[in-house]
Design a protein around this motif. Sequence first.
Motif, PDB file in Angstrom:
ATOM      1  N   SER A 249      26.548  42.901  47.570  1.00  0.00           N
ATOM      2  CA  SER A 249      27.017  42.313  48.669  1.00  0.00           C
ATOM      3  C   SER A 249      28.405  42.102  48.938  1.00  0.00           C
ATOM      4  O   SER A 249      28.975  42.066  47.760  1.00  0.00           O
ATOM      5  N   LEU A 250      29.110  42.020  49.955  1.00  0.00           N
ATOM      6  CA  LEU A 250      30.502  41.837  50.056  1.00  0.00           C
ATOM      7  C   LEU A 250      30.759  41.153  51.216  1.00  0.00           C
ATOM      8  O   LEU A 250      30.391  41.374  52.422  1.00  0.00           O
TER       9      LEU A 250
ATOM     10  N   LYS B 110      40.026  34.545  50.101  1.00  0.00           N
ATOM     11  CA  LYS B 110      38.890  34.726  48.998  1.00  0.00           C
ATOM     12  C   LYS B 110      37.985  36.005  49.544  1.00  0.00           C
ATOM     13  O   LYS B 110      37.741  36.312  50.673  1.00  0.00           O
ATOM     14  N   LEU B 111      37.401  36.334  48.528  1.00  0.00           N
ATOM     15  CA  LEU B 111      36.451  37.527  48.849  1.00  0.00           C
ATOM     16  C   LEU B 111      35.208  37.144  47.945  1.00  0.00           C
ATOM     17  O   LEU B 111      35.331  36.591  46.917  1.00  0.00           O
TER      18      LEU B 111
ATOM     19  N   ASN C  12      40.406  35.918  44.604  1.00  0.00           N
ATOM     20  CA  ASN C  12      41.226  35.956  45.515  1.00  0.00           C
ATOM     21  C   ASN C  12      41.512  37.545  46.146  1.00  0.00           C
ATOM     22  O   ASN C  12      41.185  38.678  45.604  1.00  0.00           O
ATOM     23  N   LEU C  13      41.906  37.434  47.388  1.00  0.00           N
ATOM     24  CA  LEU C  13      41.855  38.881  48.322  1.00  0.00           C
ATOM     25  C   LEU C  13      43.055  39.565  47.643  1.00  0.00           C
ATOM     26  O   LEU C  13      43.029  40.735  47.982  1.00  0.00           O
ATOM     27  N   ASP C  14      44.022  39.107  46.995  1.00  0.00           N
ATOM     28  CA  ASP C  14      45.137  39.938  46.656  1.00  0.00           C
ATOM     29  C   ASP C  14      44.736  40.222  45.347  1.00  0.00           C
ATOM     30  O   ASP C  14      45.912  41.061  44.488  1.00  0.00           O
ATOM     31  N   GLY C  15      43.699  40.322  44.668  1.00  0.00           N
ATOM     32  CA  GLY C  15      43.319  40.525  43.249  1.00  0.00           C
ATOM     33  C   GLY C  15      43.704  39.976  42.020  1.00  0.00           C
ATOM     34  O   GLY C  15      43.299  40.140  41.022  1.00  0.00           O
ATOM     35  N   SER C  16      44.473  38.745  42.530  1.00  0.00           N
ATOM     36  CA  SER C  16      44.904  38.025  41.202  1.00  0.00           C
ATOM     37  C   SER C  16      43.676  36.930  40.882  1.00  0.00           C
ATOM     38  O   SER C  16      43.077  36.948  41.405  1.00  0.00           O
ATOM     39  N   GLY C  17      44.211  36.437  39.605  1.00  0.00           N
ATOM     40  CA  GLY C  17      43.525  35.483  39.034  1.00  0.00           C
ATOM     41  C   GLY C  17      41.923  35.813  38.554  1.00  0.00           C
ATOM     42  O   GLY C  17      41.731  37.218  38.525  1.00  0.00           O
ATOM     43  N   THR C  18      41.215  34.844  38.238  1.00  0.00           N
ATOM     44  CA  THR C  18      40.024  35.263  37.404  1.00  0.00           C
ATOM     45  C   THR C  18      38.884  35.310  38.519  1.00  0.00           C
ATOM     46  O   THR C  18      38.872  34.650  39.576  1.00  0.00           O
TER      47      THR C  18
END
Length: 855
Positions: free
Chosen positions: A272-273, A281-282, A304-310
Amino acid sequence: MTLRNRRTERDRFSSITIAISALLLVLASLGHAELYWAHDAGIDTAGFEGEAQRQAYAVASQSIGASEPNQVTVDADDAKFYWTQSQSGADGITFEYSLWAANLDGTNPQQVLSNSTFINNAITPNLFPFTIDTADNMMLWPVGGSIVSRLPVSGIGVAEQLALVDGTITAMSVDAASHRLYWIVETTTGIKLQRLSLDPPGGSPPVPNPVEDVLTLTDTIPSVMLAVDTGVTGRAYWIGLNDSLHTVIRYADLVVPSQGDLRDLDFTAITSLTLDPNNGKLYWIAEGFDSTVFDYVSMVNRGNLDGSGTVETVVTGLESSWRSSLGIDTTGQRLYWTRSTRDTTTFSISGTLQWANIADGIPQEILFGASSPPVGIVANAAQGKLYWTNPGQRSIQRANLDGTQLESDYITGLSSPEAVTMDMVNQKLYWTTESAIQTATPIVQNVLTGLDSLRGIAVDGDTQTLYWASGEKLQKASLSNPTDTQTDLVTGLASPMGVALDLKSDKLYWADSGAGLIQSCNLDGSNVQTVVSGVSSPKGIAVDTHQGRVYWTTKNRIHSSNLDGSDVQDIGVVSDGNQYLTLTSKGFPLGDVSGDSQVNAYDAALVLQYAVGLIDVFPVEALMGHAPADTSPQHYQVTVATVNAKPGERVSVPVEIDRSSEYLSGAFRLEYDPSVLRATHVYLGLTGAYWQANIERAGEVRVAFVSTRATSDTVPLFVVEFEISGTVPTESVLTLADVELSNSLSVRRQNGYVRVLPGQTRLLPNFPNPFNPETWIPYELTQDADVRLSIFDSQGRLVRTLLEQYQPAGSYATRQAAAYWDGRTQTGESAASGVYFYQLIADDFTAMRKMIIAR
């Protein structure tokens, strides 16, 4: 880690349509804060901040003839969720796919559409994929995998064909910002991202909107998941596989088309997405191996939507938590809110009360396991008590500010109490129901009835005036006679939700939820001003007069600004479904031994008391927000006298209090017009007090005093001596700009005047002159006098007496104050053209002047 059952690459994507373990996730909305997903046993939902899952819709166990939900999507505006459901036939070969709908709580499930039968586990059934266009209340799906079609969500009507696609559509998503439909399609020339405008086509006859190629994807397997957001990120997101067969989240920039990998999820199976672009957020449902149970488990993750973080795990079957209602604290530095929870076994609801310091926003649970959560909240710092309404228990409850000594039956037997406020003068509660304002004396009684949609309440204990929001307006009434004094203050509002008083500046503040505004007005309803605009559905509101801040709530945040709307801040405490606000005490600055959030003369008085042994503990050390027991909180009226003076004279102006007792200190700032007056001296009327005055700044006088014992003098607080520097007769206002008394709950201020009198008694020329038919006769009195003003003709005969009365000294030279003659005689006849004389007699003064009527 190896893939479960050694799935093939295509199986990992296509099995979602029929596999028992498949899950499909959507966000209901930020307002509902809910995640919905489908699995073999039904539709489940959970809060997306980690609240526990519950089942929204259940189906029978998977077997021949049983049904299985597949894809699910949500229309939060209409409070519905939709899903496709596969029904296997008795032969185990045929499958019929249908579209179903239910309320967001799982009630009223209904089949919307069923129109096709598919053979041999078709990968792309007639209703998969599908999506909802919430703007037009339409569902869209690819008939036969390639004909883009739509139909009203009611299921009533004929399906409309929007476009024919060269290939097989595997995933679809409506972008609300651009009102376009995006899809992923597998063609003979590659896998593409395409789109179609959902706006009505132009032309006559209308020309169908064209299908647009956005991008040819690098994927080798078409994704069955797609999420699009052009409003915030301008991107589309989907799931793919890289060369190492890792699951990756991919994205495409839609403005200048390009694509890339956002996050590598190793061998995790994603089913799912969905997006939360407003919070960056994603969300996705991941299937991973749990070594503790040696099996694969599912969980909702986010990143995170920018791909950062865990990657964070959001839902893993935590304790159930449902919508909550929010309140804030007293002088503005602590937040209180409610949080309700549901037992997933018994489905009973219980509530807790939590708090957090505004500075750090870390929640602390302090209170109770009630059967339903609070709604309205008010705090009484002087008592150290917190009060709240509990509609579920039909009661008002209270506890200490730290959550101890809960009284769940403080006032009971009420009818859906909501907003609540307290008259701090008389320590009396008032609250609203849907159509009435009530109080208890101690028996519950109606103050006003027949009101409409009450959503906020405030009371001024000094003037005994009640203010409230009702329907589309703000109203007020005197508590001494509320029925006959009920009046409209401000009308034509969209949806006022909360009201708050600033008695320091005599202002009323409110949150207009429908218009997205924080507004204010004078207490008589005049001077309506917008403080902050562009607010997302504000509800609760509170004013901190000490710090000069106003606080309000939105759907899941608390915000504040200065009282003029500047310096808007996000406090950063999150809660669902917040309602009303209240304020209590804050952290204490250095030197604040009183605990009133300020460093002032009262602190100096307490230090003196401590130094000579009159007190052993400062109030702040006892965590009290008020003075010691012998200086209980009071309400005062401070008045500046009105005096008369002549140019060049000196005059003494006393500043008095309605009762000179039981206060230890005070600080005052008196403003005046330096072009008319000049402050020369200040005299303190109190005895046994230390004091300081400052008259060096033109236009203001500052005075502060402290004492070790409560005062009991009946003389004025202080006296200011002014020299009259102006020469023109006028009334020069003396304004109490700031007043602080050590143990005051509130201080009402009454300004005074210095009336600059004329230097001599004079009769001035009338205006206009000549005149027809009216004129004004000005004059000035240097002292109080019996005044007679008469009109005579040229023969000395009395025509009319305009004025014969006692009058105070002053200037009567303006059109509003001068004597008026309409050109008529004592008998009401029009006086003839000619010369007339007017005479002023004021005690021993006599003067006469000439005027002309020209008809």
